[in-house]
Motif scaffolding. Structure first.
Motif, PDB file in Angstrom:
ATOM      1  N   PHE A 164       0.819  -1.204   0.000  1.00  0.00           N
ATOM      2  CA  PHE A 164       0.000   0.000   0.000  1.00  0.00           C
ATOM      3  C   PHE A 164       0.859   1.263   0.000  1.00  0.00           C
ATOM      4  CE2 PHE A 164      -2.475  -3.310   2.122  1.00  0.00           C
ATOM      5  CZ  PHE A 164      -3.642  -3.285   1.380  1.00  0.00           C
ATOM      6  N   GLN A 165       0.230   2.357  -0.443  1.00  0.00           N
ATOM      7  CA  GLN A 165       0.835   3.680  -0.298  1.00  0.00           C
ATOM      8  C   GLN A 165      -0.269   4.706  -0.114  1.00  0.00           C
ATOM      9  OE1 GLN A 165       4.126   4.702  -2.730  1.00  0.00           O
ATOM     10  NE2 GLN A 165       3.903   6.895  -2.459  1.00  0.00           N
ATOM     11  N   GLY A 166      -0.350   5.253   1.088  1.00  0.00           N
ATOM     12  CA  GLY A 166      -1.334   6.289   1.382  1.00  0.00           C
ATOM     13  C   GLY A 166      -2.571   5.752   2.070  1.00  0.00           C
ATOM     14  N   ALA A 167      -3.204   6.615   2.864  1.00  0.00           N
ATOM     15  CA  ALA A 167      -4.441   6.276   3.562  1.00  0.00           C
ATOM     16  C   ALA A 167      -5.320   7.521   3.621  1.00  0.00           C
ATOM     17  CB  ALA A 167      -4.142   5.766   4.967  1.00  0.00           C
ATOM     18  N   LEU A 168      -6.634   7.313   3.503  1.00  0.00           N
ATOM     19  CA  LEU A 168      -7.587   8.426   3.440  1.00  0.00           C
ATOM     20  C   LEU A 168      -8.761   8.167   4.366  1.00  0.00           C
ATOM     21  CD1 LEU A 168      -7.666   8.776  -0.455  1.00  0.00           C
ATOM     22  CD2 LEU A 168      -6.542  10.355   1.124  1.00  0.00           C
ATOM     23  N   ASN A 191     -14.625   5.413   8.239  1.00  0.00           N
ATOM     24  CA  ASN A 191     -13.583   4.423   8.019  1.00  0.00           C
ATOM     25  C   ASN A 191     -12.349   5.027   7.357  1.00  0.00           C
ATOM     26  OD1 ASN A 191     -15.185   2.394   9.114  1.00  0.00           O
ATOM     27  ND2 ASN A 191     -16.096   1.881   7.136  1.00  0.00           N
ATOM     28  N   VAL A 192     -11.241   4.319   7.513  1.00  0.00           N
ATOM     29  CA  VAL A 192      -9.984   4.676   6.870  1.00  0.00           C
ATOM     30  C   VAL A 192      -9.753   3.725   5.708  1.00  0.00           C
ATOM     31  CG1 VAL A 192      -7.470   4.755   7.152  1.00  0.00           C
ATOM     32  CG2 VAL A 192      -8.952   5.637   8.961  1.00  0.00           C
ATOM     33  N   TYR A 193      -9.416   4.272   4.547  1.00  0.00           N
ATOM     34  CA  TYR A 193      -9.152   3.457   3.366  1.00  0.00           C
ATOM     35  C   TYR A 193      -7.668   3.541   3.018  1.00  0.00           C
ATOM     36  CZ  TYR A 193     -14.149   3.038   2.916  1.00  0.00           C
ATOM     37  OH  TYR A 193     -15.468   2.747   3.160  1.00  0.00           O
ATOM     38  N   ILE A 194      -7.016   2.370   2.993  1.00  0.00           N
ATOM     39  CA  ILE A 194      -5.592   2.297   2.694  1.00  0.00           C
ATOM     40  C   ILE A 194      -5.444   1.949   1.220  1.00  0.00           C
ATOM     41  CG2 ILE A 194      -3.415   1.219   3.335  1.00  0.00           C
ATOM     42  CD1 ILE A 194      -4.550   0.853   6.136  1.00  0.00           C
ATOM     43  N   GLY A 251       2.807   6.545   4.177  1.00  0.00           N
ATOM     44  CA  GLY A 251       1.596   7.313   4.436  1.00  0.00           C
ATOM     45  C   GLY A 251       0.793   6.787   5.606  1.00  0.00           C
ATOM     46  N   GLY A 252      -0.187   7.591   6.021  1.00  0.00           N
ATOM     47  CA  GLY A 252      -1.054   7.223   7.124  1.00  0.00           C
ATOM     48  C   GLY A 252      -2.220   8.197   7.224  1.00  0.00           C
ATOM     49  N   ALA A 253      -3.200   7.862   8.047  1.00  0.00           N
ATOM     50  CA  ALA A 253      -4.387   8.701   8.227  1.00  0.00           C
ATOM     51  C   ALA A 253      -4.684   8.843   9.708  1.00  0.00           C
ATOM     52  CB  ALA A 253      -5.594   8.107   7.499  1.00  0.00           C
ATOM     53  N   LEU A 254      -5.140  10.026  10.095  1.00  0.00           N
ATOM     54  CA  LEU A 254      -5.426  10.323  11.497  1.00  0.00           C
ATOM     55  C   LEU A 254      -6.786   9.767  11.906  1.00  0.00           C
ATOM     56  CD1 LEU A 254      -4.287  11.968  13.954  1.00  0.00           C
ATOM     57  CD2 LEU A 254      -5.802  13.811  13.197  1.00  0.00           C
ATOM     58  N   GLY A 255      -6.819   9.064  13.044  1.00  0.00           N
ATOM     59  CA  GLY A 255      -8.058   8.515  13.575  1.00  0.00           C
ATOM     60  C   GLY A 255      -8.742   9.458  14.546  1.00  0.00           C
ATOM     61  N   VAL A 263     -10.481   0.053   7.086  1.00  0.00           N
ATOM     62  CA  VAL A 263     -10.318  -0.177   8.526  1.00  0.00           C
ATOM     63  C   VAL A 263     -11.335   0.665   9.282  1.00  0.00           C
ATOM     64  CG1 VAL A 263      -8.771   0.029  10.502  1.00  0.00           C
ATOM     65  CG2 VAL A 263      -7.854  -0.692   8.274  1.00  0.00           C
ATOM     66  N   ASN A 264     -12.048   0.035  10.202  1.00  0.00           N
ATOM     67  CA  ASN A 264     -12.959   0.746  11.092  1.00  0.00           C
ATOM     68  C   ASN A 264     -12.180   1.141  12.339  1.00  0.00           C
ATOM     69  OD1 ASN A 264     -14.820   1.300  13.243  1.00  0.00           O
ATOM     70  ND2 ASN A 264     -16.434   0.331  12.041  1.00  0.00           N
TER      71      ASN A 264
END
Length: 419
Positions: free
Chosen positions: A114-118, A124-127, A376-380, A138-139
């Motif tokens: 993977f590269q990046g998360a939204l 939910n977060v989509y990788i 990459g990553g996304a803030l929860g 991901v929930n």
């Protein structure tokens, strides 16, 4: 009681309007002007009434994410973010493996994955896939996951952005197709295709004009998808060199962060004009990520450069903010701003996780990186950062220890919810 009051007011209002009259309802002396304004305030109708704005400056967390990048709402965004920053940090940061499964077993594929998360409006977060044939959902509340989609195991896309109505737009890299993923029904569509250079784009930005702009990598053309007209277009002025990502500012400009390019290109989305910042970058995979902060700075995170820089938007000055401890090559890929005011660069080949405090520019080494790499990553919702596994075979998150929280409007905002 509140609903009864609204219903009664609405009934009285509509009865009073039942017999059409030629009187001017935009006249502030008109007996119906105040009652109409009050009724629209109670139902949160924010449209103009005869040039008067109802609730024209709502708090940031009452905004829809599609309103957060409008320049008129920037003061509210600043105020909310700064208030969360002031709460600081509690517990020390930690790395948490939040699922026991291996990534390889889940996606039935080899790496890199993977590269990046939204973030999406459904919470939910989509990788985003790199070589993975699947999108990973991901929930963040239950820590459950789902996989969906079907892609070839090649680098068709790199990164993307959340656009209007819960749709994710992926940036074409080794493919001519422009993909979109609807998080409301988990459907994938192709918006169109163009003749593109190999390794065409890296990431995307959702601008206030409704366009999704794609960040040029080997391409020299800035292309966009217009969500209003449903068409693919392009900016007239070409670029030179490659860029890693783009940063949207409250002025409606996109600053392209130089990776192999030696100059920063700036796109004004109000008229699609392009200018070039005079500062000369080293090139050679120098900078990989850019983060906007509420004091209107753009921090640039190195890939193979040694220094953290920031651009002061108001003065247009590039400033040295710090030096990476024991620098190397391909150090980081992506970065996330947390509610404690710290930026967390996502380690690719760098051996440790670090934090960069935007308050005093302190760089802290946190803990070792497990075998493999992230991109990459996304803030929860609790201030945690969901990491996109690239070659790491784990479900991991950074617990930032933030005492503050960013509401959903901020987590989904086009300023930060992109790669």
């Amino acid at each position: 009681m509140y609903h009864f009051f609204i219903s009664l007011l609405a009934f009285v209002f509509f009865i009073s309007c039942s017999t059409p009259k030629s009187e001017n309802l935009c006249d502030t002396e008109n007996s119906k002007f105040i009652s109409n304004l009050l009724f629209r305030f109670l139902i949160k109708d924010k449209s103009d009434q005869c040039g008067y704005k109802v609730n024209s400056n709502p708090p940031a967390c009452e905004l829809n994410y599609e309103e957060t990048h409008l320049d008129v709402n920037w003061p509210a965004i600043q105020k909310e973010m700064e208030s969360q920053f002031l709460l600081g940090s509690g517990a020390s940061e930690s790395l948490i493996q939040y699922r026991p499964e291996s990534i390889g077993a889940v996606i039935s594929s080899s790496f890199p994955a993977f590269q990046g998360a939204l973030n999406a409006p459904n919470g939910n977060v989509y990788i985003v896939p790199y070589y993975s044939p699947k999108i990973l959902e991901v929930n963040p509340i239950s820590k459950s996951y789902s996989i969906m989609g079907s892609f070839s195991e090649s680098v068709e896309r790199i990164g993307g952005a959340l656009g209007p109505a819960g749709i994710l737009y992926f940036a074409p890299h080794l493919v001519a197709d422009f993909y979109a993923f609807n998080t409301n029904n988990n459907s994938i569509s192709i918006l169109g295709n163009e003749s593109l250079a190999t390794a065409a784009y890296n990431g995307a930005i959702y601008a206030p004009n409704g366009k999704i702009y794609y960040v040029p990598s080997s391409e020299t053309i800035i292309r966009y998808y217009d969500t209003n007209t449903k068409t693919i277009g392009q900016v007239t002025t070409p670029t030179s060199g490659g860029f890693s990502t783009g940063v949207l500012t409250p002025q409606g400009k996109i600053y392209f962060i130089p990776l192999t390019s030696t100059r920063m290109y700036i796109l004004d989305t109000k008229d699609d004009s392009v200018t070039i910042h005079p500062y000369v970058y080293p090139g050679g995979s120098a900078y990989i990520s850019g983060i906007l902060t509420p004091n209107e700075r753009i921090y640039m995170i190195p890939h193979s450069a040694t220094q953290v820089l920031y651009l002061d938007i108001s003065s247009n000055e590039i400033v040295l903010a710090g030096n990476i401890p024991s620098p190397g090559s391909s150090m980081f890929n992506g970065a996330v701003l947390a509610p404690n005011g710290k930026i967390y660069p996502i380690p690719e080949d760098y051996p440790n996780f670090i934090s960069f405090d935007t308050k005093d520019h302190t760089i802290s080494t946190l803990f070792p990186k497990p075998t493999g790499s992230y991109r990459g990553g996304a803030l929860g919702p609790e201030g945690e950062i969901y990491l996109a596994p690239h070659t790491t075979d784990r479900f991991d998150l950074i617990q930032t220890g933030s005492l503050g929280r960013f509401c959903q409007s901020l987590r989904l905002s086009p300023y930060w919810n992109k790669l």
